[in-house]
Design an enzyme around this catalytic site. Structure first.
Site, short mmCIF file in Angstrom:
data_model
loop_
_atom_site.label_atom_id
_atom_site.label_comp_id
_atom_site.label_asym_id
_atom_site.label_seq_id
_atom_site.Cartn_x
_atom_site.Cartn_y
_atom_site.Cartn_z
N GLU A 35 -23.59 4.60 -61.84
CA GLU A 35 -24.98 5.32 -62.32
C GLU A 35 -24.98 6.94 -61.74
OE1 GLU A 35 -27.18 5.03 -64.76
OE2 GLU A 35 -25.73 3.36 -65.46
N HIS B 138 -22.68 9.04 -61.50
CA HIS B 138 -21.78 9.94 -62.32
C HIS B 138 -22.26 9.96 -63.88
CE1 HIS B 138 -18.59 8.50 -59.61
NE2 HIS B 138 -18.51 9.58 -59.37
N LYS C 48 -26.08 15.04 -54.34
CA LYS C 48 -25.58 14.03 -53.18
C LYS C 48 -24.68 14.87 -52.44
CE LYS C 48 -23.11 10.02 -52.11
NZ LYS C 48 -21.52 10.60 -51.97
N ASP C 49 -23.70 15.52 -52.94
CA ASP C 49 -22.65 16.23 -52.21
C ASP C 49 -23.07 17.51 -51.96
OD1 ASP C 49 -20.42 13.81 -51.98
OD2 ASP C 49 -21.02 14.02 -54.35
P1 AMP Z 1 -17.03 12.21 -57.27
O1 AMP Z 1 -16.52 11.43 -58.29
O2 AMP Z 1 -17.18 11.50 -56.01
O3 AMP Z 1 -15.98 13.30 -57.09
O4 AMP Z 1 -18.28 12.65 -57.94
C1 AMP Z 1 -18.20 13.36 -59.10
C2 AMP Z 1 -19.48 13.89 -59.22
O5 AMP Z 1 -20.64 13.11 -59.39
C3 AMP Z 1 -20.11 14.92 -58.11
O6 AMP Z 1 -20.62 16.21 -58.65
C4 AMP Z 1 -21.03 14.21 -57.38
O7 AMP Z 1 -21.98 15.00 -56.34
C5 AMP Z 1 -21.77 13.25 -58.29
N1 AMP Z 1 -22.27 12.24 -57.64
C6 AMP Z 1 -21.47 11.24 -57.03
N2 AMP Z 1 -22.54 10.46 -56.48
C7 AMP Z 1 -23.78 10.72 -57.23
C8 AMP Z 1 -24.84 10.16 -56.87
N3 AMP Z 1 -25.37 8.99 -56.35
N4 AMP Z 1 -25.92 10.56 -57.88
C9 AMP Z 1 -25.84 11.65 -58.29
N5 AMP Z 1 -24.61 12.26 -58.46
C10 AMP Z 1 -23.61 11.98 -57.82
#
Ligand code: AMP
Length: 282
Positions: free
Chosen positions: A35, A37, A149-150
């Site tokens: 959710e 993403h 989050k990041d």
């Molecule tokens: P990742 O697939 O982990 O590289 O994340 C892709 C994007 O989704 C990055 O911009 C993350 O910061 C964002 N993201 C990951 N987890 C969350 C979350 N729980 N809430 C909002 N955005 C998120």
């Protein structure tokens, strides 16, 4: 939904959309979509004329001992989720398409990447900056959506976009959480139901530390002791780092006088999780 795997095709597609005067929204992800993403995708769909989501497990941001091979890959499920939302294009290149054999260039923001996650993951943010730069050059988005989050990654990307005059508008999206407060993450899939429940303590500890600061505590050590005591109660949880850092520089502070972020990284079994909370009202 169009599925694009080659760099030439994504360039041509984006060029033609921009040529028609359409704005392009871009959401880079490593897949195993949850959710969090999807909230970024929805934000793009509501703002941009067309939305590109990428699914790419970027090898250069994983260290040698990290979980590159084990990272969840759920391409078909992810594509279904994106198609259901109405995303226009999914960009899912192979690694050799992104990093051909004679690839030699790296992008980094060293001063923001040495602390917090950068300390235990050397080279991680260099890999992130490099792949995001490549993807920005291919997609040339009007807006690019990143999760708060990041937050270290976000700060680094904002700095990179500013310094290299990339001309992309970075849109910050709030952290989406499980009902118990656990920040959603692709890595949560590795947690047992019990670990998932125990992981709720991470956000509870952050909230408690924030309240402690707002109640007038100015000593970072005192704030951190409170947080550590709470985290110690969660079975099987070990702390990688727990820090109070300056909101802008991300450097640790000993005295809380300005806006700060309380940042944490823990391991539950083999799963590494990060989270943070900001305290801006000081
Ligand atoms: P990742 O697939 O982990 O590289 O994340 C892709 C994007 O989704 C990055 O911009 C993350 O910061 C964002 N993201 C990951 N987890 C969350 C979350 N729980 N809430 C909002 N955005 C998120």
């Amino acid at each position: 939904m169009k599925i694009i795997e080659s760099v030439e095709d994504i360039q041509l597609w984006s060029q033609s959309k921009r040529g028609q005067g359409q704005s392009v929204g871009f959401v880079p992800t490593m897949g195993a979509l949850h959710e969090g993403h999807l909230s970024l995708m929805r934000r793009s769909l509501s703002q941009a004329d067309v939305t590109v989501g990428s699914l790419f497990v970027n090898p250069t941001q994983f260290g040698v001992d990290e979980d590159l091979d084990a990272y969840p890959r759920l391409l078909e499920d992810d594509m279904n989720k994106l198609a259901d939302l109405g995303v226009n294009v999914v960009f899912c290149p192979e690694a050799q398409e992104v990093y051909p054999q004679d690839f030699k260039t790296w992008v980094e923001v060293p001063s923001l990447a040495q602390h917090l996650c950068g300390a235990s993951r050397p080279g991680h943010f260099r890999g992130v900056c490099t792949v995001v730069s490549i993807f920005f050059n291919l997609v040339r988005p009007t807006w690019a959506y990143f999760g708060e989050k990041d937050f270290q990654q976000l700060r680094i990307i904002e700095q990179m976009v500013q310094d290299l005059r990339m001309g992309v508008n970075v849109v910050v999206c709030p952290t989406i959480r499980e009902p118990n407060g656990l920040a959603m993450s692709s890595r949560n899939a590795y947690l047992s139901p019990e670990q998932r429940e125990n992981a709720g303590m991470i956000y509870q500890a952050l909230v408690e530390m924030r309240q402690h600061i707002l109640a007038g505590e100015t000593q970072a050590d005192a704030v951190l002791s409170k947080g550590r005591a709470m985290l110690d109660k969660a079975p099987g949880l070990t702390i990688d780092y727990l820090e109070v850092v300056d909101y802008n520089t991300l450097l640790p502070v000993s005295c809380v006088e300005h806006a700060v972020i309380v940042a944490v990284s823990v391991c539950l079994g083999l799963v590494r999780l990060i989270d943070h909370i900001d305290v801006k009202e000081i």
